[in-house]
Write an enzyme that holds these catalytic residues in place. Structure first.
Site, PDB file in Angstrom:
ATOM      1  N   ARG A 115      90.877  -8.307  30.149  1.00 18.14           N
ATOM      2  CA  ARG A 115      91.050  -8.554  31.590  1.00 18.14           C
ATOM      3  C   ARG A 115      92.506  -8.431  32.007  1.00 18.14           C
ATOM      4  NH1 ARG A 115      86.204 -12.615  33.355  1.00 18.14           N
ATOM      5  NH2 ARG A 115      85.168 -12.692  31.360  1.00 18.14           N
ATOM      6  N   GLU A 133      77.141  -3.913  33.446  1.00 17.59           N
ATOM      7  CA  GLU A 133      76.793  -2.867  32.478  1.00 17.59           C
ATOM      8  C   GLU A 133      75.762  -1.859  32.969  1.00 17.59           C
ATOM      9  OE1 GLU A 133      77.411  -6.010  31.777  1.00 17.59           O
ATOM     10  OE2 GLU A 133      78.907  -5.971  30.183  1.00 17.59           O
ATOM     11  N   THR A 188      86.921  -1.831  28.450  1.00 19.68           N
ATOM     12  CA  THR A 188      85.602  -2.465  28.561  1.00 19.68           C
ATOM     13  C   THR A 188      85.496  -3.373  29.789  1.00 19.68           C
ATOM     14  OG1 THR A 188      83.853  -3.523  27.274  1.00 19.68           O
ATOM     15  CG2 THR A 188      86.079  -4.479  27.077  1.00 19.68           C
ATOM     16  N   GLU A 204      89.274 -11.982  25.648  1.00 15.28           N
ATOM     17  CA  GLU A 204      89.114 -12.027  27.112  1.00 15.28           C
ATOM     18  C   GLU A 204      90.419 -11.664  27.815  1.00 15.28           C
ATOM     19  OE1 GLU A 204      86.397 -12.426  28.759  1.00 15.28           O
ATOM     20  OE2 GLU A 204      85.031 -13.214  27.243  1.00 15.28           O
ATOM     21  N   ASP A 234      78.652  -5.189  21.123  1.00 14.80           N
ATOM     22  CA  ASP A 234      78.683  -4.083  22.099  1.00 14.80           C
ATOM     23  C   ASP A 234      79.946  -3.217  22.164  1.00 14.80           C
ATOM     24  OD1 ASP A 234      79.946  -6.362  23.146  1.00 14.80           O
ATOM     25  OD2 ASP A 234      78.718  -6.518  24.939  1.00 14.80           O
TER      26      ASP A 234
HETATM   27  C1  DMJ Z   1      83.017  -8.105  30.718  1.00 10.65           C
HETATM   28  O1  DMJ Z   1      84.022  -9.024  30.557  1.00 10.65           O
HETATM   29  C2  DMJ Z   1      83.184  -6.892  29.825  1.00 10.65           C
HETATM   30  O2  DMJ Z   1      82.453  -5.838  30.353  1.00 10.65           O
HETATM   31  C3  DMJ Z   1      82.769  -7.146  28.405  1.00 10.65           C
HETATM   32  O3  DMJ Z   1      82.817  -5.981  27.625  1.00 10.65           O
HETATM   33  C4  DMJ Z   1      81.375  -7.694  28.345  1.00 10.65           C
HETATM   34  N1  DMJ Z   1      81.161  -8.804  29.232  1.00 10.65           N
HETATM   35  C5  DMJ Z   1      81.679  -8.769  30.575  1.00 10.65           C
HETATM   36  C6  DMJ Z   1      80.727  -8.255  31.618  1.00 10.65           C
HETATM   37  O4  DMJ Z   1      79.423  -8.512  31.431  1.00 10.65           O
END
Ligand code: DMJ
Length: 454
Positions: A122, A361, A445, A118, A245
Site C-alpha cells: 500500500r 480482484e 498487487t 501491507e 495469491d
Molecule cells: C489488497 O490489499 C491486495 O489486492 C492484496 O493483494 C489482496 N488483498 C487486498 C484486496 O482484496
C-alpha cells in the site's frame, strides 16, 4: 439476378453491415463513457467523505463517519493508496491536496510495529507510483526512508521476512508467515532499487521470493504458512487464494517489469502444477480449489473473492482460455447473491463465509480480460457488478463492506484498497484506452502502476 446486379447488391450489403457495426461500436463507446463518468462520481463520493470525516487518518469508517488508524497513529494509508487513482481520474485539485498532505505529514520515524506486507504494497507501492506519476522527489525520499526501515524484516535465518517490524527500532516479530507475505515484495523493493541505484532492496526481496519457491514440494506446490526461522511449512494446504495469491502474481510480473529470467523460470515451473492439482472441472465449469502440497489430494472445494484475481494474471501471461473460463465461474459466484461472498463451496454452491470487503480482484480480472480480448461481454459483466456494488454498498458517507451477502447488511469498513484498486479497475474498464498506457506499466498487487523508467 443479372450478372451486373450481383456485385452491386453485394457492395450494398457490405456497406450496410459496416454501418451497423459502426453504430454498435459507437453506442458501446458512448455507454462506456457514461459508466466511466458514474464510476468517477462514485469514487469522489467515497473520497470526499474520507476528506470530510477522516482527513489525515488511515481510513474512514463509512457508517459511523469516524476515522480509523491501523496502529493508533496514522500512516496516511488512504491518501497514499488513493493518490494515483486521483491522478488517473484527472482529479487535479484533490490529487494536489493529497500530495501536499503526504509530503508535509507523513513520517515513518515512529515507534510502531507494522505489517511489512501491507505497508509494502500500500505505502511503498503508492509512494513509488506517486513519484513516477508526479516527479515529486519528496515521494521518492519517503519511499527510500520506508524501504530502509523495512529492511530488518529480512534478517532471519532463512532470509524469509518476519511479519512485523518496528519502524523506529528495526526490531522484528512474527516468525509464522505465508507465501503472499514472503513473495509479494519484489515489485516494490526492486523498483526502489532501480530508482535509487541501491541494489540492497532488490537483493533482499528477490532472495525471499526464491527461498519461498525453493521450499515447494516435489509436486511443485507451496503451502499456506511457513516459519521463517526454521523454513518449515506450518500448513501444507495449497491454493491460489489469500495467503498465497500474489506470490504467483509477482513471479510473472517481476519477469515483465525487470526482465528477471529467474522469475520467469519460477513461474514456468509453478503454473502447470497449479493447473494440474488445484484446478477442477465441475458441471463443465473451471474452478480452483485446495489440495495438500505434498500429496496433491483435494482438501477443500472452496473458492472466493480473493481467488478471483487469477483470471487477470492468466490473461496477462497469455493463457486466455483458462482465464475466460475461470472468469465465468467468478461471475457465477457474484451472481448467486448479486455480490460475491468471501468464500464459496463451488461443489454445493453454498456460501461458506458471506462477508464482502469491497474487494477488487474480480473487477481487476474483468479489466484484464477486456483489455486482451476487447470482448464487450466483459464490459457488460463489469457494469452489472458496478450496479450491484453501488446498490448494496453505497452509504451516506462512502462505501461500506457487507457483513453478509445474503442479507446485504452493511459493515462500518472501507479499506484503503477500495480507492486504490476497486474504483481504479472499474474506471479503467470503461475509460478510453489512452487513459493509461497499459503496455508501459505493471500494477503491483495494490493496483499501483509501476513504470520501467530505468
Ligand atoms: C489488497 O490489499 C491486495 O489486492 C492484496 O493483494 C489482496 N488483498 C487486498 C484486496 O482484496
Amino acid at each position: 439476378m443479372p450478372d451486373r446486379i450481383a456485385p452491386i447488391a453485394f457492395l450494398l450489403i457490405a456497406f450496410a453491415a459496416l454501418a451497423i457495426h459502426g453504430c454498435t461500436k459507437s453506442r458501446e463507446k458512448e455507454q462506456a463513457r457514461q459508466v466511466a463518468t458514474r464510476v468517477r462520481t462514485e469514487f469522489l463520493h467515497a473520497w470526499n467523505n474520507y476528506e470530510r470525516y477522516a482527513w489525515g487518518h488511515d481510513a474512514l469508517r463509512p457508517l459511523s463517519k469516524t476515522p480509523r488508524d491501523w496502529y493508533g497513529q496514522s500512516l496516511l494509508m488512504t491518501p497514499v493508496d488513493a493518490l494515483d487513482t486521483l491522478i488517473l481520474m484527472h482529479l487535479g485539485a484533490e490529487a494536489e491536496k493529497a500530495r501536499s498532505l503526504i509530503v508535509s505529514d507523513l513520517s515513518f520515524d515512529r515507534d510502531l510495529y507494522v505489517k511489512n506486507f501491507e505497508v509494502t504494497m500500500r505505502l511503498l507501492g503508492g509512494l513509488l507510483s506517486g513519484y513516477q506519476l508526479t516527479g515529486d522527489e519528496r515521494l521518492l525520499s519517503l519511499a527510500e526512508d520506508l524501504g530502509n526501515r523495512l529492511l530488518p524484516v529480512f534478517d532471519s535465518p532463512t532470509g524469509l521476512p518476519y511479519v512485523y517490524v518496528n519502524l523506529r527500532t528495526g526490531q522484528t516479530r512474527g516468525p509464522v508467515t505465508n507465501p503472499a507475505e514472503t513473495g509479494t515484495l519484489l515489485l516494490e523493493f526492486g523498483t526502489l532499487s532501480k530508482l535509487t541505484g541501491k541494489p540492497v532492496f532488490y537483493e533482499n526481496a528477490k532472495r525471499a521470493l526464491v527461498e519461498t519457491f525453493r521450499r515447494r514440494s516435489p509436486l511443485g506446490l507451496v503451502g499456506e504458512s511457513i516459519n521463517v526461522e526454521t523454513g518449515e511449512w506450518t500448513s501444507t494446504d495449497s491454493h491460489i487464494g489469500g495467503g498465497i495469491d500474489s506470490y504467483y502474481e509477482y513471479l510473472w510480473k517481476c519477469w515483465l517489469l525487470f526482465g528477471d529470467k529467474d522469475c520467469h523460470d519460477m513461474w514456468e515451473a509453478s503454473i502447470p502444477t497449479v493447473n494440474k492439482y488445484l484446478a477442477e472441472e465441475i458441471r463443465g465449469e473451471l474452478w480452483y480449489g485446495h489440495a495438500d502440497m505434498h500429496t496433491g489430494k483435494r482438501t477443500k472445494t472452496e473458492y472466493g473473492a480473493l481467488d478471483a484475481f487469477f483470471p487477470g494474471l492468466l490473461a496477462l501471461s497469455g493463457d486466455l482460455e483458462h482465464a475466460r473460463r475461470q472468469q465465468a465461474s467468478s461471475f457465477k459466484m457474484w451472481n448467486l447473491h448479486d455480490i460475491e461472498p468471501e468464500t464459496l463451496d463451488y461443489k454445493t454452491m453454498r456460501v461458506v463465509s458471506g462477508t464482502y470487503h469491497l474487494r477488487p480482484e474480480i473487477v481487476e480480472s474483468t479489466y484484464y480480460l477486456y483489455h486482451f480480448t476487447r470482448d464487450p461481454e466483459y464490459r457488460r459483466m463489469g457494469e452489472k457488478m458496478f450496479d450491484d456494488f453501488v446498490k448494496y454498498c453505497r452509504s451516506e458517507a462512502g462505501y461500506a463492506a457487507l457483513a453478509d451477502v445474503t442479507t446485504k447488511q452493511q459493515l462500518d469498513e472501507m479499506e484503503s484498497f477500495v480507492l486504490a484498486e476497486t474504483f481504479k479497475y472499474f474506471y479503467l474498464l470503461f475509460a478510453p484506452p489512452e487513459t493509461l498506457q497499459f503496455d508501459k506499466v505493471i500494477f503491483n498487487t495494490e493496483a499501483h502502476p509501476l513504470k520501467r523508467t530505468w
